[in-house]
Design a protein around this motif. Sequence first.
Motif, short mmCIF file in Angstrom:
data_model
loop_
_atom_site.label_atom_id
_atom_site.label_comp_id
_atom_site.label_asym_id
_atom_site.label_seq_id
_atom_site.Cartn_x
_atom_site.Cartn_y
_atom_site.Cartn_z
N UNK A 1 0.83 -1.21 0.00
CA UNK A 1 0.00 0.00 0.00
C UNK A 1 0.87 1.26 0.00
N UNK A 2 1.94 1.24 0.78
CA UNK A 2 2.86 2.39 0.79
C UNK A 2 3.46 2.59 -0.59
N UNK A 3 3.87 1.49 -1.20
CA UNK A 3 4.52 1.57 -2.51
C UNK A 3 3.56 2.12 -3.58
N UNK A 4 2.30 1.64 -3.57
CA UNK A 4 1.36 2.10 -4.59
C UNK A 4 1.05 3.58 -4.42
N UNK A 5 1.04 4.06 -3.16
CA UNK A 5 0.83 5.48 -2.94
C UNK A 5 2.03 6.30 -3.38
N UNK A 6 3.23 5.76 -3.22
CA UNK A 6 4.41 6.46 -3.72
C UNK A 6 4.35 6.59 -5.24
N UNK A 7 3.94 5.53 -5.90
CA UNK A 7 3.82 5.60 -7.36
C UNK A 7 2.76 6.61 -7.78
N UNK A 8 1.68 6.68 -7.03
CA UNK A 8 0.62 7.64 -7.36
C UNK A 8 1.12 9.07 -7.28
N UNK A 9 1.98 9.35 -6.30
CA UNK A 9 2.45 10.72 -6.07
C UNK A 9 3.89 10.92 -6.53
N UNK A 10 4.30 10.12 -7.55
CA UNK A 10 5.61 10.29 -8.20
C UNK A 10 6.74 10.24 -7.18
N UNK A 11 6.63 9.37 -6.22
CA UNK A 11 7.68 9.14 -5.21
C UNK A 11 8.05 10.39 -4.43
N UNK A 12 7.07 11.23 -4.18
CA UNK A 12 7.33 12.46 -3.42
C UNK A 12 6.94 12.33 -1.96
N UNK A 13 6.32 11.23 -1.56
CA UNK A 13 5.87 11.07 -0.18
C UNK A 13 7.04 10.75 0.73
N UNK A 14 7.01 11.33 1.91
CA UNK A 14 8.04 11.10 2.92
C UNK A 14 7.48 10.16 3.97
N UNK A 15 7.91 8.91 3.93
CA UNK A 15 7.37 7.87 4.81
C UNK A 15 8.52 7.16 5.50
N UNK A 16 8.45 7.05 6.80
CA UNK A 16 9.45 6.37 7.60
C UNK A 16 8.78 5.22 8.34
N UNK A 17 9.10 4.01 7.97
CA UNK A 17 8.46 2.82 8.51
C UNK A 17 9.52 1.97 9.21
N UNK A 18 9.40 1.84 10.53
CA UNK A 18 10.36 1.07 11.31
C UNK A 18 9.66 -0.11 11.98
N UNK A 19 10.27 -1.30 11.83
CA UNK A 19 9.70 -2.53 12.38
C UNK A 19 10.76 -3.20 13.23
N UNK A 20 10.39 -3.56 14.44
CA UNK A 20 11.29 -4.30 15.32
C UNK A 20 10.56 -5.50 15.90
N UNK A 21 11.32 -6.57 16.09
CA UNK A 21 10.71 -7.79 16.61
C UNK A 21 10.34 -8.75 15.51
N UNK A 22 9.90 -9.92 15.91
CA UNK A 22 9.56 -10.99 14.98
C UNK A 22 8.08 -10.89 14.59
N UNK A 23 7.84 -10.36 13.40
CA UNK A 23 6.45 -10.20 12.96
C UNK A 23 5.82 -11.52 12.56
N UNK A 24 6.62 -12.59 12.47
CA UNK A 24 6.08 -13.91 12.16
C UNK A 24 5.74 -14.70 13.42
N UNK A 25 5.88 -14.06 14.59
CA UNK A 25 5.64 -14.76 15.85
C UNK A 25 4.25 -14.53 16.41
N UNK A 26 3.48 -13.64 15.82
CA UNK A 26 2.14 -13.34 16.33
C UNK A 26 1.14 -13.30 15.18
N UNK A 27 -0.10 -13.42 15.55
CA UNK A 27 -1.19 -13.32 14.59
C UNK A 27 -2.08 -12.15 14.98
#
Length: 385
Positions: free
Chosen positions: A231-257
Amino acid sequence: MAFISLWRKYKFVCLHVVAWVVYMAIGTLNKVSAGKQSIHLLDILLTQLPGIYVFYGNSFLFFKLLSPRKFVWLLIGEVLFFLSYLLFFYFIGDVLSPLLAPSVAIPPLVLKSFVISGFWIFMIYSFFGFGYYFARRSFLNEKEIGRIQLDKLAAEQGKLEAEYAFLRAQINPHFLHNTLNFFYAKSLGYSKELSEGILTLCEIMRYSLSSGEDESGTVLLGKEVEHLHHVIKINQLRFSNRLQVDFEITGDVWAVRIIPLVLITLVENAFKHGELTRKEHPLVFRLEVTEDNNSLCFSIQNKKKNGPKELSHGIGMSNIRQRLSATYKDRYRLNIKDEEEYYAVSLVINYEKNEMEHPPAPDPGVGKSNAGEPTGRISYNQNIN
């Protein structure tokens, strides 16, 4: 018009009044035909009051207590009511009649034997009251059956409409998904950016149609993170890669549902209402999975757009709260900080021990996506290839 309006409003009362007037008129005609020359109005009213009292009193008892489980109470109620009726009958015949109409008062012989005559009147009008109860109960039962049948028909109609709507919802997205795949194949030789955009949109639609919930209605958090990347990528393409987005992930995202499409609703809300093109005010996502205390924390912060705001009814946020409450009860916190220039949301979910899992490392193409690794820190402030 006024008469019609009153009739509709007091139809039930009017029917009872008319029925009693007709009943008294028939009784009066019988007296006249029997040779009684003078009929006094008070004579008619006073002699009918005890019967009316018995009729409505017994009807009330029948409606309230006539059932096998309340038979004893009905018997006690009938005895007490009969005693009260004798007092009422005595009051009408020996007290009220001589005061209001001395010339037509009940004869002394009747008053002395008022218990016998009163019992006879009580039995006759109790029978009338039971007949009224039976007829009224039958009418109400028929009405209730009709209402149930109408509700059943409405439910069946609603079910058919829902099934039809579901069928349309299945046909149209699948058709669009297949069409997008066709466009992707045709665009490969013309524009890499266009083909990537079409492929990313296909992935978004595929996940929205079938996110792969288990029996509990949850999906691996890693799958949700992949969807967020798309979803972030498609929005970047819509706005010609002008969006400023900082996405940080920590921990094991495959360990929870997690229940699907909750995080994405929060993200889409930020894209809809946020000012995301300024480097000093990026859209910030933070996702942290802490296995020590079995918790998930997801937060978003963005600067609000200036000027006219897009119309929003808050349905998405209300739906999120309902789904979270239904699934996690009191084990979640959803906090919203809505200021004049900034908007922030934080979601914390506390898991139980048995809800944490450690699946094997996903295969290439399953655990990874075109958006890249689902964990780590990614700044979407440059071209995405």
